[in-house]
Design a protein around this motif. Structure first.
Motif, PDB file in Angstrom:
ATOM      1  N   THR A  68       0.847  -0.989   0.227  1.00  0.00           N
ATOM      2  CA  THR A  68      -0.239  -0.215   0.216  1.00  0.00           C
ATOM      3  C   THR A  68       0.711   1.719  -0.245  1.00  0.00           C
ATOM      4  OG1 THR A  68      -0.246   0.370   2.430  1.00  0.00           O
ATOM      5  CG2 THR A  68      -1.744  -0.866   0.929  1.00  0.00           C
ATOM      6  N   LYS A  69       0.052   2.548  -0.370  1.00  0.00           N
ATOM      7  CA  LYS A  69       1.247   4.003  -0.369  1.00  0.00           C
ATOM      8  C   LYS A  69       1.575   4.166   0.789  1.00  0.00           C
ATOM      9  CE  LYS A  69       0.936   7.666  -1.959  1.00  0.00           C
ATOM     10  NZ  LYS A  69       1.707   8.265  -3.005  1.00  0.00           N
ATOM     11  N   ALA A  70       3.118   4.323   1.256  1.00  0.00           N
ATOM     12  CA  ALA A  70       3.868   4.169   2.517  1.00  0.00           C
ATOM     13  C   ALA A  70       3.550   6.077   2.895  1.00  0.00           C
ATOM     14  CB  ALA A  70       5.328   4.782   1.598  1.00  0.00           C
ATOM     15  N   ASN A  71       3.328   5.757   4.377  1.00  0.00           N
ATOM     16  CA  ASN A  71       3.006   6.644   4.957  1.00  0.00           C
ATOM     17  C   ASN A  71       4.447   7.862   4.870  1.00  0.00           C
ATOM     18  OD1 ASN A  71       1.856   8.833   6.242  1.00  0.00           O
ATOM     19  ND2 ASN A  71       1.571   7.595   8.182  1.00  0.00           N
ATOM     20  N   ILE A  72       4.525   8.201   3.863  1.00  0.00           N
ATOM     21  CA  ILE A  72       5.804   9.183   4.225  1.00  0.00           C
ATOM     22  C   ILE A  72       6.326  10.703   3.374  1.00  0.00           C
ATOM     23  CG2 ILE A  72       6.621   7.614   1.831  1.00  0.00           C
ATOM     24  CD1 ILE A  72       9.748   8.333   3.272  1.00  0.00           C
ATOM     25  N   ASN A  73       6.676  11.451   4.255  1.00  0.00           N
ATOM     26  CA  ASN A  73       6.408  12.558   3.849  1.00  0.00           C
ATOM     27  C   ASN A  73       8.035  12.327   3.419  1.00  0.00           C
ATOM     28  OD1 ASN A  73       7.250  15.292   3.976  1.00  0.00           O
ATOM     29  ND2 ASN A  73       5.576  15.930   4.973  1.00  0.00           N
ATOM     30  N   VAL A  74       7.969  12.749   1.986  1.00  0.00           N
ATOM     31  CA  VAL A  74       9.008  12.883   1.047  1.00  0.00           C
ATOM     32  C   VAL A  74       9.922  13.532   1.717  1.00  0.00           C
ATOM     33  CG1 VAL A  74      10.077  12.365  -1.473  1.00  0.00           C
ATOM     34  CG2 VAL A  74       8.163  11.007  -1.013  1.00  0.00           C
ATOM     35  N   ASP A  75       9.878  15.095   1.686  1.00  0.00           N
ATOM     36  CA  ASP A  75      10.104  16.228   1.637  1.00  0.00           C
ATOM     37  C   ASP A  75      10.992  16.151   3.308  1.00  0.00           C
ATOM     38  OD1 ASP A  75      10.029  17.423  -0.799  1.00  0.00           O
ATOM     39  OD2 ASP A  75       8.215  18.446   0.370  1.00  0.00           O
ATOM     40  N   GLU A  76      10.593  15.347   4.229  1.00  0.00           N
ATOM     41  CA  GLU A  76      10.706  15.248   5.513  1.00  0.00           C
ATOM     42  C   GLU A  76      11.989  14.569   5.881  1.00  0.00           C
ATOM     43  OE1 GLU A  76      11.012  16.128   9.210  1.00  0.00           O
ATOM     44  OE2 GLU A  76      10.438  17.398   8.135  1.00  0.00           O
ATOM     45  N   PHE A  77      11.060  13.107   5.049  1.00  0.00           N
ATOM     46  CA  PHE A  77      11.933  11.712   4.847  1.00  0.00           C
ATOM     47  C   PHE A  77      13.927  12.247   4.022  1.00  0.00           C
ATOM     48  CE2 PHE A  77      14.517   8.326   3.140  1.00  0.00           C
ATOM     49  CZ  PHE A  77      14.508   7.768   3.556  1.00  0.00           C
ATOM     50  N   ASN A  78      14.108  13.384   3.209  1.00  0.00           N
ATOM     51  CA  ASN A  78      14.996  13.893   2.668  1.00  0.00           C
ATOM     52  C   ASN A  78      15.959  14.658   3.042  1.00  0.00           C
ATOM     53  OD1 ASN A  78      14.654  12.204   0.205  1.00  0.00           O
ATOM     54  ND2 ASN A  78      13.790  14.057  -0.681  1.00  0.00           N
ATOM     55  N   ARG A  79      14.980  15.429   4.242  1.00  0.00           N
ATOM     56  CA  ARG A  79      15.470  16.616   5.194  1.00  0.00           C
ATOM     57  C   ARG A  79      16.226  15.017   6.368  1.00  0.00           C
ATOM     58  NH1 ARG A  79      12.149  19.857   4.491  1.00  0.00           N
ATOM     59  NH2 ARG A  79      10.598  18.505   5.562  1.00  0.00           N
ATOM     60  N   LYS A  80      15.357  14.965   6.699  1.00  0.00           N
ATOM     61  CA  LYS A  80      16.447  13.747   7.955  1.00  0.00           C
ATOM     62  C   LYS A  80      17.658  13.298   7.452  1.00  0.00           C
ATOM     63  CE  LYS A  80      12.532  12.688  10.702  1.00  0.00           C
ATOM     64  NZ  LYS A  80      11.528  11.978  10.929  1.00  0.00           N
ATOM     65  N   SER A  81      16.935  13.098   6.085  1.00  0.00           N
ATOM     66  CA  SER A  81      18.845  11.746   6.014  1.00  0.00           C
ATOM     67  C   SER A  81      19.495  12.887   5.834  1.00  0.00           C
ATOM     68  CB  SER A  81      18.559  11.389   3.765  1.00  0.00           C
ATOM     69  OG  SER A  81      18.048  11.952   3.347  1.00  0.00           O
ATOM     70  N   ALA A  82      19.542  14.569   5.200  1.00  0.00           N
ATOM     71  CA  ALA A  82      20.550  15.564   4.640  1.00  0.00           C
ATOM     72  C   ALA A  82      21.025  15.801   6.600  1.00  0.00           C
ATOM     73  CB  ALA A  82      19.704  16.835   3.834  1.00  0.00           C
ATOM     74  N   ASN A  83      20.387  16.094   7.200  1.00  0.00           N
ATOM     75  CA  ASN A  83      20.809  16.248   8.637  1.00  0.00           C
ATOM     76  C   ASN A  83      21.580  15.458   9.498  1.00  0.00           C
ATOM     77  OD1 ASN A  83      19.505  18.980   9.210  1.00  0.00           O
ATOM     78  ND2 ASN A  83      17.489  17.468   9.459  1.00  0.00           N
ATOM     79  N   TYR A  84      20.861  13.795   8.939  1.00  0.00           N
ATOM     80  CA  TYR A  84      22.305  13.064   9.290  1.00  0.00           C
ATOM     81  C   TYR A  84      23.007  13.075   9.711  1.00  0.00           C
ATOM     82  CZ  TYR A  84      24.053   8.725  10.240  1.00  0.00           C
ATOM     83  OH  TYR A  84      24.249   7.263  11.224  1.00  0.00           O
ATOM     84  N   ALA A  85      23.217  13.559   7.557  1.00  0.00           N
ATOM     85  CA  ALA A  85      25.056  13.751   6.948  1.00  0.00           C
ATOM     86  C   ALA A  85      25.698  14.988   7.653  1.00  0.00           C
ATOM     87  CB  ALA A  85      24.936  14.338   5.499  1.00  0.00           C
ATOM     88  N   LYS A  86      24.776  15.895   8.768  1.00  0.00           N
ATOM     89  CA  LYS A  86      25.320  16.752   9.220  1.00  0.00           C
ATOM     90  C   LYS A  86      25.946  16.596  10.140  1.00  0.00           C
ATOM     91  CE  LYS A  86      22.762  19.430   6.775  1.00  0.00           C
ATOM     92  NZ  LYS A  86      22.158  21.035   6.317  1.00  0.00           N
ATOM     93  N   SER A  87      25.102  15.563  11.151  1.00  0.00           N
ATOM     94  CA  SER A  87      25.462  14.829  12.995  1.00  0.00           C
ATOM     95  C   SER A  87      26.509  14.816  12.936  1.00  0.00           C
ATOM     96  CB  SER A  87      24.231  13.953  12.244  1.00  0.00           C
ATOM     97  OG  SER A  87      24.295  12.976  12.829  1.00  0.00           O
ATOM     98  N   GLY A  88      27.451  14.978  11.686  1.00  0.00           N
ATOM     99  CA  GLY A  88      28.577  14.119  13.296  1.00  0.00           C
ATOM    100  C   GLY A  88      29.270  12.991  12.530  1.00  0.00           C
ATOM    101  N   VAL A  89      28.507  12.579  11.914  1.00  0.00           N
ATOM    102  CA  VAL A  89      28.745  10.904  11.148  1.00  0.00           C
ATOM    103  C   VAL A  89      30.113  11.118  10.446  1.00  0.00           C
ATOM    104  CG1 VAL A  89      26.937  11.138   9.489  1.00  0.00           C
ATOM    105  CG2 VAL A  89      27.718   8.598  10.685  1.00  0.00           C
ATOM    106  N   THR A  90      31.126  10.421  10.214  1.00  0.00           N
ATOM    107  CA  THR A  90      31.946  10.718  10.220  1.00  0.00           C
ATOM    108  C   THR A  90      31.966  10.166   8.619  1.00  0.00           C
ATOM    109  OG1 THR A  90      33.146   8.595  10.203  1.00  0.00           O
ATOM    110  CG2 THR A  90      34.043  10.176  11.497  1.00  0.00           C
ATOM    111  N   LYS A  91      32.566  10.782   7.975  1.00  0.00           N
ATOM    112  CA  LYS A  91      32.655   9.784   6.359  1.00  0.00           C
ATOM    113  C   LYS A  91      33.303   8.451   6.115  1.00  0.00           C
ATOM    114  CE  LYS A  91      36.369  10.888   3.686  1.00  0.00           C
ATOM    115  NZ  LYS A  91      37.241  12.018   3.144  1.00  0.00           N
ATOM    116  N   ASP A  92      33.958   7.991   7.164  1.00  0.00           N
ATOM    117  CA  ASP A  92      34.031   6.627   6.465  1.00  0.00           C
ATOM    118  C   ASP A  92      32.938   6.078   7.452  1.00  0.00           C
ATOM    119  OD1 ASP A  92      36.883   7.123   5.973  1.00  0.00           O
ATOM    120  OD2 ASP A  92      37.636   6.117   7.605  1.00  0.00           O
ATOM    121  N   GLU A  93      31.903   6.597   8.495  1.00  0.00           N
ATOM    122  CA  GLU A  93      30.754   5.459   8.755  1.00  0.00           C
ATOM    123  C   GLU A  93      29.798   5.608   7.852  1.00  0.00           C
ATOM    124  OE1 GLU A  93      31.447   6.534  14.158  1.00  0.00           O
ATOM    125  OE2 GLU A  93      30.997   7.731  12.352  1.00  0.00           O
TER     126      GLU A  93
END
Length: 158
Positions: A68-93
């Motif tokens: 069934t259609k996923a209950n997902i807000n794509v813009d919010e999902f993408n924002r979370k992924s971008a924020n994760y990249a800036k959260s302190g996770v290292t490039k290697d991680e």
């Protein structure tokens, strides 16, 4: 249209690109590829998050034979992924997490028979095959990795 094997090869070939990204310095890793665009790190996190989402959804498809259609807000999902990249996770991680998620997704897709891969399912209110769906995801990968490659060539890092 790509076959199942071609999709799997394409998905696995991303490791070569990821390996080359390990050599980037942090300045290039975090700089936006264009004005008002994501950085390389944010793009990698974006695809990582989508790989994880796809794996979760395909697990449902395997058991339910429809999605069934996923209950997902794509813009919010993408924002979370971008924020994760800036959260302190290292490039290697981040790259290691991406490799693991991609490996798991490839392994999962390998388990589908050719017939099941080309069979028509109800996926988010559309009749489509897993092959069609995954072809679109390969195109999505190619779009983003072409952005990164173009950026790195322009910056003299590729």
């Amino acid at each position: 249209m790509r076959t199942k094997d071609e999709i799997l090869v394409q998905y696995a070939s991303i490791n070569n690109i990821l390996q080359s990204l390990l050599n980037l310095n942090d300045q290039i890793w975090f700089i936006p590829i264009q004005l008002d665009k994501w950085s390389t790190s944010e793009i990698v996190a974006h695809i990582l998050f989508w790989d994880r989402f796809i794996l979760e959804r395909l697990s449902l498809l395997q058991s339910q034979k429809c999605l069934t259609k996923a209950n997902i807000n794509v813009d919010e999902f993408n924002r979370k992924s971008a924020n994760y990249a800036k959260s302190g996770v290292t490039k290697d991680e981040l790259i290691q997490q991406f490799k693991e998620a991609r490996f798991n997704l490839i392994h999962f897709l390998e388990a589908f028979s050719e017939d099941d891969f080309s069979k028509i399912y109800m996926i988010q209110d559309k009749n489509q095959s897993l092959q069609d769906y995954m072809n679109a995801m390969v195109d999505h990968d190619n779009f983003h990795f072409n952005q990164i490659t173009t950026f790195l060539i322009e910056k003299g890092h590729y």
